[in-house]
Design a protein around this motif. Structure first.
Motif, mmCIF file in Angstrom:
data_model
loop_
_atom_site.group_PDB
_atom_site.id
_atom_site.type_symbol
_atom_site.label_atom_id
_atom_site.label_comp_id
_atom_site.label_asym_id
_atom_site.label_seq_id
_atom_site.Cartn_x
_atom_site.Cartn_y
_atom_site.Cartn_z
ATOM 1 N N MET A 188 0.549 -1.220 -0.294
ATOM 2 C CA MET A 188 -0.289 0.093 0.348
ATOM 3 C C MET A 188 0.853 1.380 0.253
ATOM 4 O O MET A 188 1.623 1.081 1.063
ATOM 5 N N GLU A 189 0.799 2.428 -0.604
ATOM 6 C CA GLU A 189 1.628 3.528 -0.790
ATOM 7 C C GLU A 189 0.412 4.565 -0.774
ATOM 8 O O GLU A 189 -0.879 5.214 -1.047
ATOM 9 N N ARG A 190 0.417 4.364 0.808
ATOM 10 C CA ARG A 190 -0.544 5.585 1.838
ATOM 11 C C ARG A 190 0.522 6.680 1.621
ATOM 12 O O ARG A 190 1.264 7.063 2.331
ATOM 13 N N LYS A 191 -0.936 8.021 1.216
ATOM 14 C CA LYS A 191 -0.673 9.223 0.978
ATOM 15 C C LYS A 191 -1.428 10.811 1.747
ATOM 16 O O LYS A 191 -2.455 10.134 2.031
ATOM 17 N N THR A 192 -0.903 10.773 2.588
ATOM 18 C CA THR A 192 -1.250 11.845 3.687
ATOM 19 C C THR A 192 -2.358 12.821 3.123
ATOM 20 O O THR A 192 -0.846 13.645 2.666
ATOM 21 N N THR B 183 -6.160 14.231 9.242
ATOM 22 C CA THR B 183 -7.241 13.726 9.982
ATOM 23 C C THR B 183 -7.958 12.403 8.578
ATOM 24 O O THR B 183 -8.041 11.456 9.153
ATOM 25 N N ILE B 184 -6.869 12.142 7.401
ATOM 26 C CA ILE B 184 -6.980 11.715 6.291
ATOM 27 C C ILE B 184 -6.289 11.594 5.547
ATOM 28 O O ILE B 184 -5.415 12.544 4.659
ATOM 29 N N SER B 185 -5.844 10.355 4.779
ATOM 30 C CA SER B 185 -5.028 9.514 4.365
ATOM 31 C C SER B 185 -5.975 8.837 3.040
ATOM 32 O O SER B 185 -6.953 7.845 3.070
ATOM 33 N N VAL B 186 -5.017 8.517 1.556
ATOM 34 C CA VAL B 186 -5.598 7.537 0.910
ATOM 35 C C VAL B 186 -4.889 6.639 0.545
ATOM 36 O O VAL B 186 -3.954 7.113 0.369
ATOM 37 N N SER B 187 -5.026 5.446 -0.581
ATOM 38 C CA SER B 187 -4.581 5.170 -1.223
ATOM 39 C C SER B 187 -5.478 4.024 -2.339
ATOM 40 O O SER B 187 -6.728 4.388 -2.377
ATOM 41 N N GLY B 188 -4.443 3.230 -2.964
ATOM 42 C CA GLY B 188 -5.231 2.633 -3.576
ATOM 43 C C GLY B 188 -5.479 1.095 -2.915
ATOM 44 O O GLY B 188 -5.903 1.536 -2.151
ATOM 45 N N ILE C 77 -8.795 8.951 9.392
ATOM 46 C CA ILE C 77 -9.310 7.861 8.507
ATOM 47 C C ILE C 77 -8.457 7.886 7.203
ATOM 48 O O ILE C 77 -8.004 8.519 7.080
ATOM 49 N N HIS C 78 -8.653 7.330 6.728
ATOM 50 C CA HIS C 78 -8.112 5.712 5.296
ATOM 51 C C HIS C 78 -9.047 5.619 3.995
ATOM 52 O O HIS C 78 -9.630 4.747 4.942
ATOM 53 N N ALA C 79 -8.654 6.578 3.272
ATOM 54 C CA ALA C 79 -9.827 6.190 2.203
ATOM 55 C C ALA C 79 -9.202 5.568 0.941
ATOM 56 O O ALA C 79 -8.206 5.782 1.094
ATOM 57 N N TYR C 80 -9.558 4.255 0.022
ATOM 58 C CA TYR C 80 -8.751 3.839 -0.841
ATOM 59 C C TYR C 80 -10.144 3.309 -2.091
ATOM 60 O O TYR C 80 -11.052 3.322 -1.723
ATOM 61 N N CYS C 81 -9.022 4.070 -2.920
ATOM 62 C CA CYS C 81 -10.341 3.181 -4.548
ATOM 63 C C CYS C 81 -8.994 2.590 -4.929
ATOM 64 O O CYS C 81 -8.026 1.773 -4.650
ATOM 65 N N ARG C 82 -8.956 2.523 -6.622
ATOM 66 C CA ARG C 82 -7.976 2.124 -7.607
ATOM 67 C C ARG C 82 -6.521 2.912 -7.261
ATOM 68 O O ARG C 82 -5.479 2.351 -6.847
ATOM 69 N N SER C 83 -6.461 4.549 -7.667
ATOM 70 C CA SER C 83 -5.126 4.799 -7.320
ATOM 71 C C SER C 83 -4.935 5.673 -5.911
ATOM 72 O O SER C 83 -4.903 6.638 -5.493
ATOM 73 N N GLY C 84 -6.210 6.024 -5.356
ATOM 74 C CA GLY C 84 -6.391 7.197 -4.387
ATOM 75 C C GLY C 84 -7.211 8.708 -5.242
ATOM 76 O O GLY C 84 -7.617 9.476 -4.456
#
Length: 134
Positions: A1-5, A9-14, A90-97
């Motif tokens: 997982m390549e997590r991006k902040t 309060t929130i980070s995203v990833s694929g 919170i962490h949200a994910y989809c295909r690429s963020g």
């Protein structure tokens, strides 16, 4: 997982894996949001599997699938409602963020955050929201 902040309060990833759930928990994540429809890609882990792993680790989970390239203002409103009620961080994910970041940006607009602030935070995470913030 390549997590991006995006912010504190929130980070995203694929797409995330079952193993990523423990890493998210160790980082203090309280809620995971899936913005990816099931079966978007072959072999993709379905949301129910991720949801169960989150529950097993004491992490809240929301499933709000949005089709890539079809994010609407209504989707942004729905995401804003989740953000208002979800435990943070919170962490949200989809295909690429990208979808998650777009939804976050729309939610921030609804909350009255200035466009430049939204653009700057998204850019720091590696996402260009300038086309949706016109």
């Amino acid at each position: 997982m390549e997590r991006k902040t995006i912010n504190d309060t929130i980070s995203v990833s694929g797409q995330i894996s079952i193993d990523d759930i423990a890493l998210l928990k160790a980082d203090g994540i309280k809620t995971v949001i899936c913005n990816r429809p099931d079966n978007e890609d072959p072999g993709q882990i379905d949301y129910a599997t991720i949801e169960q792993a989150c529950k097993d680790n004491g992490i809240d989970f929301y499933f709000m699938p949005v089709t890539s390239g079809n994010v609407t203002l209504s989707d942004g409103d729905n995401f804003a409602n989740i953000l208002e009620n979800a435990s943070q961080p919170i962490h949200a994910y989809c295909r690429s963020g990208t979808r998650c970041t777009t939804l976050w940006g729309l939610a921030q607009l609804k909350a009255g955050t200035e466009k430049n602030t939204i653009l700057q935070q998204a850019a720091q995470a590696g996402y260009d929201l300038s086309k949706i913030m016109q």
